[in-house]
Design an enzyme around this catalytic site. Sequence first.
Site, mmCIF file in Angstrom:
data_model
loop_
_atom_site.group_PDB
_atom_site.id
_atom_site.type_symbol
_atom_site.label_atom_id
_atom_site.label_comp_id
_atom_site.label_asym_id
_atom_site.label_seq_id
_atom_site.Cartn_x
_atom_site.Cartn_y
_atom_site.Cartn_z
ATOM 1 N N LYS A 37 -9.871 -1.612 -12.470
ATOM 2 C CA LYS A 37 -10.349 -0.026 -12.810
ATOM 3 C C LYS A 37 -10.073 0.206 -14.190
ATOM 4 C CE LYS A 37 -6.479 2.587 -11.042
ATOM 5 N NZ LYS A 37 -5.784 2.676 -10.015
ATOM 6 N N ARG A 130 0.502 10.823 -2.366
ATOM 7 C CA ARG A 130 -0.848 10.628 -2.744
ATOM 8 C C ARG A 130 -1.676 10.470 -1.316
ATOM 9 N NH1 ARG A 130 -3.574 7.032 -7.469
ATOM 10 N NH2 ARG A 130 -3.930 5.551 -5.719
#
Length: 354
Positions: A37, A130
């Site tokens: 990413k 998260r």
Amino acid sequence: MTEYPRVVVDLNKIRENVKFLTKKCKESQIDVVGVTKVFSGSIEIAKTLVEGGIKYLGDSRVENLKKYENLDVPKVMIRLPMRSQIKEVIKHVDISLNSEISTIALLDKEAGKQYRVHRIILMLELGDLREGVLPEDVEDYVEQINSMKNIKLEGIGVNLTCYGGIIPSFDNLGQLEKISNLIEEKYDLKLNIISGGNSSSLDLLWKNNMPPKINNLRLGESLIFGRETAYGKELEGCFYDSVKLEVEIIELKEKQSYPVGEIGFNAFGEKPVFIDRGKRTRAILAIGKQDVDQSNLEAMDKKIIILGASSDHLVLDVTESKNKYQVGDIVKFKLNYGSLLQLTTSPYVKKVFD
Ligand SMILES: *Cc1c(COP(=O)(O)O)cnc(C)c1O
């Protein structure tokens, strides 16, 4: 004519890092998901990771994974799927990370339509706050997933040190191991993947303190920058400088270091603060906040001071440098995770692979 600004990538150094880290993981029976990413999905990087020995390719965006169709390794989507992308996820992704049963149900339905079986890794919340299912809800989730025809529970996983900064430990990863044992015994199934986090888990591995059942890590930053991310330590045997930024000087003049006139707000609504160093040699470079946050850059020429930036201009103080810079010269910068992420996302920055 060479175009600037450009990020120059040394694929050999990255390949060596990948070889070294996958080998080290293999010694502890850990497979690596190579995460791309930070390069906004680059086929060159993906190929290099595969050559280096990763077992899966991972990315947070389905648009990036789609580009890797011709690479013969399973694709893992490491961000939870969006409802608006279920079709693409089923089509282009082999394994996705999940934490919402309603999304998993949609994946199941779509997988049926496309005559596929979609594999998932159920993410657990173990402190970083998260993504992840709370440990007390895991059994309920597993029961519902087991009843779905086109979804296979491939494993469970955790993500740490991303939002809450929580450091992987024998304790929290041990909890993951315990939960995997509970699921396997209670439901009489085998979890193929127990995914113990990202580059921040490497320190635990280096200290030989990884719970033995953890058999998978999702690595991005460490493969590129050769560092673990719990403490930011460089890993011996790796390259730390596989990427650099090159930018062109478009103005070079002696100017006062303290602006003249009443100081209001800059282009970003901040009231700037200046140090009066008298007259200095200043360089303006053709890159700006639209491409990168200057606080994540470090000039390779240690004598250069980065003064600031606006949307399209980076302002440097080059007075102390031994190099006699001129307009048109190239200034080189070291990158970190944040700056590389931004730069590879900017369409104005060229990417060059060596
Ligand atoms: C970004 C990310 C990774 C890779 O993290 P690195 O620190 O680059 O190794 C792994 N897993 C998830 C879920 C991520 O979002």
